[in-house]
Write an enzyme that holds these catalytic residues in place. Structure first.
Site, PDB file in Angstrom:
ATOM      1  CG  ASP A  40      73.242  86.737  62.684  1.00 23.98           C
ATOM      2  OD1 ASP A  40      72.025  87.007  62.670  1.00 23.98           O
ATOM      3  OD2 ASP A  40      73.890  86.844  63.871  1.00 23.98           O
ATOM      4  CD  GLU A  55      75.159  89.329  67.026  1.00 25.19           C
ATOM      5  OE1 GLU A  55      74.479  89.112  68.420  1.00 25.19           O
ATOM      6  OE2 GLU A  55      74.379  88.932  65.975  1.00 25.19           O
ATOM      7  CE  LYS A 106      72.677  83.044  68.539  1.00 23.90           C
ATOM      8  NZ  LYS A 106      71.481  83.907  68.746  1.00 23.90           N
ATOM      9  CE  LYS A 110      73.201  90.240  63.458  1.00 21.82           C
ATOM     10  NZ  LYS A 110      72.137  89.576  64.324  1.00 21.82           N
ATOM     11  CG  ASP A 123      72.777  85.691  71.346  1.00 15.14           C
ATOM     12  OD1 ASP A 123      73.387  85.874  70.239  1.00 15.14           O
ATOM     13  OD2 ASP A 123      72.236  84.849  71.595  1.00 15.14           O
ATOM     14  CG  ASP A 138      75.015  85.757  66.741  1.00 17.23           C
ATOM     15  OD1 ASP A 138      75.820  85.638  67.632  1.00 17.23           O
ATOM     16  OD2 ASP A 138      73.715  85.885  66.801  1.00 17.23           O
ATOM     17  NE  ARG A 167      69.845  94.380  70.180  1.00 19.77           N
ATOM     18  CZ  ARG A 167      68.749  93.998  70.876  1.00 19.77           C
ATOM     19  NH1 ARG A 167      68.264  94.692  71.837  1.00 19.77           N
ATOM     20  NH2 ARG A 167      68.356  92.986  70.421  1.00 19.77           N
TER      21      ARG A 167
HETATM   22  N1  BES Z   1      71.040  86.530  65.402  1.00 19.75           N
HETATM   23  C1  BES Z   1      70.158  86.471  66.453  1.00 19.75           C
HETATM   24  C2  BES Z   1      68.739  86.462  66.040  1.00 19.75           C
HETATM   25  C3  BES Z   1      68.304  85.361  65.256  1.00 19.75           C
HETATM   26  C4  BES Z   1      67.459  84.504  65.953  1.00 19.75           C
HETATM   27  C5  BES Z   1      68.495  85.268  63.820  1.00 19.75           C
HETATM   28  C6  BES Z   1      66.834  83.696  65.222  1.00 19.75           C
HETATM   29  C7  BES Z   1      67.949  84.376  63.165  1.00 19.75           C
HETATM   30  C8  BES Z   1      67.205  83.339  63.853  1.00 19.75           C
HETATM   31  C9  BES Z   1      70.504  87.919  67.340  1.00 19.75           C
HETATM   32  O1  BES Z   1      71.644  88.373  67.334  1.00 19.75           O
HETATM   33  C10 BES Z   1      70.271  87.417  68.794  1.00 19.75           C
HETATM   34  O2  BES Z   1      70.748  86.535  69.205  1.00 19.75           O
HETATM   35  N2  BES Z   1      69.227  88.183  69.306  1.00 19.75           N
HETATM   36  C11 BES Z   1      68.737  87.906  70.598  1.00 19.75           C
HETATM   37  C12 BES Z   1      68.828  89.008  71.220  1.00 19.75           C
HETATM   38  C13 BES Z   1      68.724  88.943  72.850  1.00 19.75           C
HETATM   39  C14 BES Z   1      69.902  88.284  73.546  1.00 19.75           C
HETATM   40  C15 BES Z   1      68.424  90.463  73.384  1.00 19.75           C
HETATM   41  C16 BES Z   1      67.492  87.338  70.519  1.00 19.75           C
HETATM   42  O3  BES Z   1      66.483  87.983  69.740  1.00 19.75           O
HETATM   43  O4  BES Z   1      67.254  86.267  71.233  1.00 19.75           O
HETATM   44 ZN    ZN Z   2      72.874  87.945  65.426  1.00 18.79          ZN
HETATM   45 MN    MN Z   3      73.107  87.209  68.554  1.00 23.07          MN
END
Ligand code: BES
Ligand code: ZN
Ligand code: MN
Length: 507
Positions: free
Chosen positions: A289, A350, A278, A266, A348, A271, A352
């Site tokens: 990220d 993104e 966020k 990834k 967010d 992000d 996947r």
């Molecule tokens: N990049 C984040 C996940 C992340 C969180 C990485 C903390 C490192 C530290 C990912 O893109 C994300 O935002 N995931 C969300 C998904 C949700 C909106 C379904 C999450 O896990 O909160």
């Molecule tokens: Zn992310």
């Molecule tokens: Mn994200």
């Protein structure tokens, strides 16, 4: 860092500004220490300063050069993890001393015929630990530090070893150095702030690595992504003035392109969450990220150095996830390269989406199996903290092979459940999939979303959201980027090279 080799004690000691002596608890108690050290060490022991306990490091100021670093080997015989860890601490001590050259005295009992470890494993652990422990994050300050770090390590074997055994030591050290330097490369890329590493910047870094090793590489720009139909990657990248890229590097280690492994990372260079923005606290670390991308790219660098007999294709979908007038939005329905449509619930989620397109593209390169590495979910951090990487798979036997590799690297992986109920949570009324399924089982559902795009190929997903970036130094890992999974992937790929029969169709 250059590794040199010497069996002549006087030359070695003269060259080093710091010398590491590994000492066990038994030796501190008076067994078999060279006479000139025995008295001093016993004094330190009596003062409670150094007991030889495993992992203990003590800087012994001496009048004559070099300064001595005492490294405790504990009671029993050290395994790879203990030795790697001890050498990382030694490198940190040498760094504090601002030493340019370090001599490491290798006791007979450590590896090879007389030791607990095979010479190759011992050599690998030593080089890996020293390289990993000497990592320092680059600083962007007006005043640059003058000390560039340790440049030469001189390894001195106690006693004589046979030519074959010495060759095993050398092979191990070469491997450990390549592994360690790859990890540090991944750390450097991951630590780079978002303004200094955009998707095209990541592509430039990848091309540089590919060219250094003569590996064929390909970068698809936004026009080519549109032409191919990578609607997922385009949607995620649409809100940014720094357009997305698909980065591919190929490593062919055998005559035929067969049993190829796809490694996918990834590459979200920042992000923000996009329109599903966020919150501000902690967002500054979202430049990390792309830690998955950094990991797979670093793996290619090490493969270029070590040239094992495996076939690997690396893919990085790279994008910056931004809110903007032309950004993708919740409710949008996008069409991916696979033809599957996705209903966007949350911009967010993104990672996947872009990984889906990358997995589909990997299949075009005739891979037999796929591993993806991604900072995918906050949920995996709730489950495993920053202690272990979460895994999702559609092939238990394949996962077992990766778990075996992780036991060699010491990078912990924990399997996440893949109940059919979790897969069902991804269904959408209007599209083939929806990209977010709520809080329940969120690390599993996120992984299973990616797995849809493997279309039955053996696949393992590694969620490094907790392990890729630390808020404080721990063990061999510095604060910030860790380069996690680089060594596990390399252990896996090199073991596959050692036993090619295992992956033939007949099994
Ligand atoms: N990049 C984040 C996940 C992340 C969180 C990485 C903390 C490192 C530290 C990912 O893109 C994300 O935002 N995931 C969300 C998904 C949700 C909106 C379904 C999450 O896990 O909160
Ligand atoms: Zn992310
Ligand atoms: Mn994200």
């Amino acid at each position: 860092m250059i590794f040199e080799w010497s069996s002549d004690a006087s030359v070695a000691m003269a060259r080093g500004e710091a010398a590491c002596l590994m000492i066990s608890e038994a030796q501190v108690q008076g067994e078999g220490l060279p006479a000139d050290w025995a008295a001093r060490v016993r004094l330190l022991s009596a003062a409670g300063l150094f007991s030889g306990k495993l992992g203990q490091v003590y800087i012994l100021p001496v009048m004559e050069q070099p300064v001595v670093i005492l490294a405790g080997c504990g009671k029993g015989q050290m395994g790879m993890h203990e030795l790697r860890q001890l050498m990382a601490q030694t490198a940190k001590a040498a760094y504090r001393l601002k030493a340019a050259a370090l001599v490491v005295q290798i006791p007979v009992a450590l590896g090879g015929r007389a030791g607990a470890l095979k010479a190759e494993k011992a050599g690998q652990a030593i080089a890996e630990g020293l390289v990993l422990g000497s990592y320092h994050r680059r600083q962007y300050k007006l005043e640059q530090a003058a000390y560039p770090g340790i440049d030469t390590v001189l390894l001195r074997m106690e006693g004589k070893s046979e030519a074959a055994e010495e060759e095993a030591w050398r092979q191990g050290i070469k491997r450990g150095q390549a592994f360690g330097e790859a990890v540090n490369l991944a750390r450097d890329l991951t630590n780079r702030p978002g303004n200094l590493l955009t998707p095209s910047g990541l592509a430039v870094a990848a091309i540089e690595i590919a060219e250094r090793h003569g590996l064929p590489a390909e970068v698809l720009d936004e026009r080519e992504l549109a032409f191919k139909g990578m609607g997922g990657l385009l949607a995620v990248g649409s809100g940014s003035v720094n357009p997305p890229r698909m980065i591919v590097i190929r490593y062919q280690g055998t005559n035929q392109w067969e049993n190829a492994v796809g490694i996918v990372g990834k590459g979200v260079t920042f992000d923000t969450g996009g329109i599903s923005l966020k919150r501000a606290p902690g967002m500054e670390s979202m430049h990390s990220d792309m830690a998955g991308a950094a990991a797979v790219l670093a793996v290619m660098d090490a493969l270029g150095h070590l040239r094992p007999k495996v076939n690997v294709i690396m893919l990085i979908p790279a994008a910056e996830n931004m809110p903007a007038a032309n950004a993708f939005k919740p409710g949008d329905i996008i069409t991916t390269l696979s033809g599957r449509t996705i209903e966007i619930i949350n911009t967010d989620a993104e990672g996947r989406i872009i990984l889906g397109d990358a997995l589909t593209y990997a299949r075009e390169w005739e891979v037999q199996r796929i591993i993806d590495v991604a900072t995918l979910t906050g949920a995996v951090v709730s489950i495993l903290g920053d202690v272990a990487t979460g895994a999702v798979t559609n092939d238990q036997a394949f996962l077992e092979e990766l778990l075996a590799a992780s036991r060699l690297s010491g990078e912990q992986i924990w399997p996440l459940p893949v109940y059919p109920e979790f897969r069902e949570m991804l269904t959408s009324e209007v599209a083939d999939l929806r990209n977010a399924a709520g809080r329940y089982g969120a690390a599993s559902t996120a992984g299973l979303f990616i797995g849809e795009f493997a279309e039955g190929l053996p696949w393992v997903h590694l969620d490094i959201a907790g392990t890729a970036f630390l808020s404080a130094e721990r063990g061999m890992n510095p604060k910030g980027a860790t380069g996690v999974m680089v060594r596990t992937l390399l252990e896996y790929l090199l073991s596959a090279a050692a036993e090619p029969d295992r992956r033939s169709p007949e099994g």
